[in-house]
Design an enzyme around this catalytic site. Structure first.
Site, PDB file in Angstrom:
ATOM      1  N   CYS A  14       0.842  -1.190   0.000  1.00 40.04           N
ATOM      2  CA  CYS A  14       0.000   0.000   0.000  1.00 40.04           C
ATOM      3  C   CYS A  14       0.881   1.246   0.000  1.00 40.04           C
ATOM      4  O   CYS A  14       1.837   1.336   0.786  1.00 40.04           O
ATOM      5  CB  CYS A  14      -0.891  -0.001   1.242  1.00 40.04           C
ATOM      6  SG  CYS A  14      -1.826   1.534   1.440  1.00 40.04           S
ATOM      7  N   SER A  52      -7.016  -9.513  11.025  1.00 41.30           N
ATOM      8  CA  SER A  52      -7.063  -8.164  10.462  1.00 41.30           C
ATOM      9  C   SER A  52      -6.998  -7.135  11.585  1.00 41.30           C
ATOM     10  O   SER A  52      -7.946  -6.968  12.349  1.00 41.30           O
ATOM     11  CB  SER A  52      -8.356  -7.976   9.657  1.00 41.30           C
ATOM     12  OG  SER A  52      -8.560  -6.615   9.347  1.00 41.30           O
ATOM     13  N   ASN A  59      -7.054  -3.838  11.555  1.00 41.44           N
ATOM     14  CA  ASN A  59      -8.012  -2.733  11.524  1.00 41.44           C
ATOM     15  C   ASN A  59      -9.428  -3.204  11.863  1.00 41.44           C
ATOM     16  O   ASN A  59     -10.211  -2.461  12.439  1.00 41.44           O
ATOM     17  CB  ASN A  59      -7.969  -2.007  10.176  1.00 41.44           C
ATOM     18  CG  ASN A  59      -8.637  -2.756   9.047  1.00 41.44           C
ATOM     19  OD1 ASN A  59      -9.836  -2.623   8.825  1.00 41.44           O
ATOM     20  ND2 ASN A  59      -7.880  -3.557   8.329  1.00 41.44           N
ATOM     21  N   GLU A 108       3.140  -5.650   8.781  1.00 39.92           N
ATOM     22  CA  GLU A 108       3.497  -4.257   8.478  1.00 39.92           C
ATOM     23  C   GLU A 108       4.621  -3.772   9.394  1.00 39.92           C
ATOM     24  O   GLU A 108       5.551  -3.097   8.951  1.00 39.92           O
ATOM     25  CB  GLU A 108       2.271  -3.351   8.615  1.00 39.92           C
ATOM     26  CG  GLU A 108       2.557  -1.924   8.206  1.00 39.92           C
ATOM     27  CD  GLU A 108       1.386  -0.986   8.444  1.00 39.92           C
ATOM     28  OE1 GLU A 108       1.629   0.188   8.756  1.00 39.92           O
ATOM     29  OE2 GLU A 108       0.226  -1.439   8.297  1.00 39.92           O
ATOM     30  N   SER A 111     -10.300  -4.593   4.485  1.00 46.23           N
ATOM     31  CA  SER A 111      -9.945  -5.639   3.523  1.00 46.23           C
ATOM     32  C   SER A 111     -11.126  -6.561   3.228  1.00 46.23           C
ATOM     33  O   SER A 111     -10.944  -7.688   2.768  1.00 46.23           O
ATOM     34  CB  SER A 111      -8.760  -6.455   4.068  1.00 46.23           C
ATOM     35  OG  SER A 111      -8.999  -6.903   5.381  1.00 46.23           O
TER      36      SER A 111
END
Length: 341
Positions: A105, A231, A233, A135, A276
């Site tokens: 990203c 995930s 987020n 990340e 996502s």
């Protein structure tokens, strides 16, 4: 938006925006385009995005997900996920004679560049994020000698730096805004000269989805967040919903994971999805709720989103030919064993 007036009967508060962010959309399309352009298999290092349905769908089309670069046979194409990778992973791909597509990203790439810049200026970098997240691993790899991971406010007391006047904080893009700022406040108390990044590291989509959940939280007896357990987020959305006053909040991958017992005494249900998550999964949740009398759907709009990112530049080249050439560099001079898929 302000406090909403109650309507009669059961209702659904549907968050907007929700689902795919620009970075996820770019990464998923990149895998589909690569399969269309180069044919299967296209190897992907780690899940392209953290969503079970997306990964399973792409696998059926010919994507092969691997945990390590070494698992990809030489002469093939490997794509790096939206979460980004450390420079050492690019080196592994080169050593393995692999053509690469970088679907990181652009907002994560921005954080990587900030890390490199501050490391070059010899700052200590305090990276706010969750240990083990892809990340965080990728960003830390850009400047391992300068980066210290801070996994929440409770970590602050353990942080040591070389020079308190040359310290900067960066963050994982998918964190809770409130928790991140709580950590920053604690760091600033310890290091008053702490420098902030030139622009907010937490992704716009993460912030917008959290804002919508905050707005629906005080009205919702129950919030259902569609998203996968890995995930970051999506997990944060559950936490934000609870803090905003929702009676309960749960994370589900699919509608059939909703427990009928959750609905007992519930009049208002909030529904949202992580960055996502494809919209089809939200539609299935709405259908499930509609079948149980929750037919009145009210939109909770927190922001407009119009950001798009261009596809990785590697999709404009003949990567199968490049991969073959990389293998030929090794096998050409001595005609040693050829590569195979």
């Amino acid at each position: 938006m302000g406090r909403m007036t109650a309507s009669s009967g059961r209702r659904v508060l549907l968050a907007a925006p929700r689902g795919y962010c620009a970075g996820v959309d770019r990464a998923v399309i990149a895998v589909e385009k690569a399969l269309e352009q180069y044919g299967a298999p296209i190897y992907v290092r780690h899940e392209i995005v953290h969503n079970k349905y997306v990964v399973q769908t792409l696998e059926k089309k010919g994507a092969v997900f691997v945990e390590r670069t070494e698992e990809v046979p030489e002469g093939n194409i490997v794509m790096f996920s939206a979460h980004g990778v450390a420079p050492g992973v690019h080196d592994e791909a080169k050593q393995g004679r692999l053509a690469t597509i970088d679907a990181t990203c652009p907002l994560v790439t921005k954080v990587h560049k900030e890390a490199v810049r501050f490391a070059n200026e010899d700052f200590d970098i305090l990276l706010i994020g969750h240990e083990g997240h892809e990340e965080v691993i990728g960003t830390s790899g850009e400047a391992p000698d300068h980066i210290t991971l801070v996994d929440g406010p409770s970590d602050v007391s353990k942080v040591e730096v070389r020079d308190p006047s040359r310290v900067v904080w960066l963050s994982q893009t998918t964190l809770s805004v409130d928790e991140t700022m709580e950590t920053v406040d604690a760091l600033k108390e310890k290091f008053p000269q702490l420098i902030s990044p030139p622009s907010d590291d937490i992704c716009y989509a993460t912030q917008n989805r959290q804002l919508a959940v905050k707005q629906m939280g005080e009205e919702a007896d129950l919030v259902i967040v569609v998203g996968s357990k890995n995930s970051s987020n999506s997990i944060r959305l559950v936490e934000v919903a609870k803090l905003a006053g929702a009676g309960a909040a749960y994370l589900v991958d699919f509608a059939d994971e909703i427990d009928e017992a959750w609905m007992e005494g519930v009049t208002t249900v909030g529904v949202t999805s992580g960055a996502s998550v494809p919209e089809v999964l939200v539609e299935q949740v709405l259908e499930w709720l509609s079948g149980r009398g929750y037919e009145d759907v009210e939109l909770v709009k927190a922001a407009e989103e119009s950001i798009t990112f261009s596809l990785p530049k590697e999709l404009r080249r003949d990567l199968r030919e490049e991969a073959a050439a990389l293998v030929a560099e090794r096998t050409g001079p001595d005609r040693s064993t050829p590569s195979g898929q």
